[in-house]
Design an enzyme around this catalytic site. Sequence first.
Site, mmCIF file in Angstrom:
data_model
loop_
_atom_site.group_PDB
_atom_site.id
_atom_site.type_symbol
_atom_site.label_atom_id
_atom_site.label_comp_id
_atom_site.label_asym_id
_atom_site.label_seq_id
_atom_site.Cartn_x
_atom_site.Cartn_y
_atom_site.Cartn_z
ATOM 1 N N GLU A 55 23.987 -11.351 23.188
ATOM 2 C CA GLU A 55 23.619 -10.509 24.551
ATOM 3 C C GLU A 55 22.240 -10.066 24.288
ATOM 4 O O GLU A 55 21.861 -8.923 23.468
ATOM 5 C CB GLU A 55 24.764 -9.444 24.805
ATOM 6 N N GLU A 111 31.503 -6.278 21.901
ATOM 7 C CA GLU A 111 31.208 -4.864 21.562
ATOM 8 C C GLU A 111 32.585 -4.238 21.406
ATOM 9 O O GLU A 111 32.825 -3.138 22.307
ATOM 10 C CB GLU A 111 30.569 -4.186 22.991
#
Length: 780
Positions: free
Chosen positions: A510, A431
């Site tokens: 994820e 991220e």
Amino acid sequence: MLTFKSRFTLFFCAFFLIATLLQAQKHPDSQGKTINFDTDWRFLNDDATNAQEFKFDDSKWRKLDVPHDWSIEGPYDQANPTGRGGGYLPAGIGWYRKTFTVNAADAKQKFFIEFDGIMGNSDVWINGFHLGKRPYGYISFSYELTGHLKFGKGETNILVVKADNSLQPASRYYAGAGIYRHVRLVVSNPVHVDQWGVYITASNVSERQATVNLQTNVTNESVASNSIVLETSILNPAGEVIKSVESKQSISAGKTITINQTIELVNPLRWDINQPNLYTAVTKIKSGKNILDAQTHTFGIRESKFEAATGYWLNGKNIKIKGVCLHDDGGAVGTAVPLRVWERRLELLKEVGVNAIRTAHNPVAPEFLDLCDRMGFLVMDETFDTWTAAKPGGEKGYNLYFTKWWKEDTSDMVLRDRNHPSIIIYSVGNEIRDNLNDSTGFKKYKDQQDLVHQLDPSRQVTMALFRPGASKVYTNGFAETMDIVGQNYREKELVDLHQAKPELKVIGTENAHDLAEWLILRDNPFMAGQFLWTGFDYLGEAKWPEISYKNGLFDRTGGWKQLSYQRQSWWSEKPIVHIVRKDDNGGVGNWVANWTPVDFGTYDDASVQVYSNCDEVELFLNGKSLGSQPKPGNDAPRAWDVTFEKGSLKAVAKNNGKIVATDEQITAGDPVGIVLTVDHSKITKDWDDVAFVTAKVVDANGIVCPNVDKLITFTVSESGKIIAVDNGNVSSHESYQGLERHAYNGQCIAIVRAKSITGQMTITANSPGLKSGSETIEIK
């Protein structure tokens, strides 16, 4: 088929046989050695002026062994600067000092100190000389001590480490503090194999044959040229030498050379998730009759690849990567995690049906990867949580050091890890908030991907993309530069990307626990896999008074949850059935796996779900059938509204009309005693070997009383030590270091370690008004 314990025993028998053979062949003044450097340190949890100096007086410092995480010792405090990311545990400075001697006979050898991890911003000195600084607390590294040591009788040396994580907040999740992984002193001949200098791959892999490719870097730090023979022997999984190869080479003084060797194997035993067969390469440098250096490396022979249309393939079989993300802490032990803690966690995950681990979001301890190799887990090996842009809750973390250190840290991880067959893919970021919509962002990613390819051409690279719609990575050409496109959450966006650009390989990096996300993996052949967030509850990333994240498949203690029961019904290949209910009346509250309401007077409408992968499930209340339901095509749970009655709620699962699994929950009565269970009945005197002792509060019939929160006190005989206690409650601020813990959901745990070499240890649990429980563990 060998069980895991049998394979584990066989592996170590072979390992010790190899070690014995090497020791027998060792020339006393030539071949190197590796010395465990974990014991007998002095520690100060504070800053100290001139503590790096040789003559500094550390006599009043605390004595301890490492690995050691001082932050987990607490106390919890909302005002602690680590904040929600660090779980409100302490930060600051810790000093470590170790005194040691060196044999005069080794004066001509080369010396290195190896650290598997120091959190964080570590400085290291030997006899007052500053060896270096490493900001990244997750990375393994070494320093050469040659030229700074004192030799012989009466001469002492002082190794000093300063670990400084006072600059906070430095992490979005708990990172620990101190020398929290293992330490080794390496003594080597001036002519030696480099650290991480053996690279092993397998090519042309099939059921009938495989080519083992070996690349070895040898360094000559002596003052003269040397003619050497590099001998590599391959041992099969049973520990038998099956092939050897020798290469003669001359190496000039002060030079490093690379020697390439190949060995052809017939009918190889391939490594996979069900049969994780491991071979061993024994590498020796010989000069005349002397062995100058010898190393052993385990490796696996397998064919691993990703395809755009069909996802992941292992040894010619198309499989779904059913993964979880794991952070670095082990719950009550913090980040100084004994290997048995990880082994137990991986055993639980395997029972659910998990076959892969994402090392979120940092390099892990090397022995964790050894464990994945032995147990048959696939691994996504990840480098960083941040590049240069900060993230909320970790504004003073690695983002401050990325520009200077990313190349060295990435190199150290890949070189260390590249022989592990469990690793099938690298990730260079999670991220990432850096701008990926300009040339600078493109270059940051490409530089990292190119470096990984240079160091390990055998694997592909991804990163966990963050909100691709906002970052433009699916429309600006960035995704096309990636070996494999990884994305966190928003699974439908990844599906849409592949449908628009079917040449791209995609994977969920994820993912949430919901049914919709599972169906995206199940029903789309091109989706290589998913990694659930997370496998276990972890410390940090929580809002006070909570101190740990709570959406793992298991709680911190390894306790099963609704999420693990449901996931097992989707991912396990064995017949499964589990009952859960809402803990408040009329379908309100949390899912629990018991038939004992908190308030019997107000609980009459029970919302019940049954998780099962079986064809048919029938539910019974006190022996009366409440009906049978077939397996839904979309894997949804089977639901019943049940008028509550004390007694038994039982689910019976059938395949082809035959009972294959049952689950029964019985209403608990008043608590009368404590029952102890242990996860394994034998233990060794080893830092990495521990046992989990679970204390359950039960009624007269042995049924767990899930609503009891009594304080339980543990004691252990002199032959053992309690190293931590816990109960999995994400809002508990009790110390992990004591001998007592309140029960939560009717239970709590103690983690024990052996102090004696042989004998037994007895653990007892007491609570006022309850009959005590005890268990005995054999020390072998």
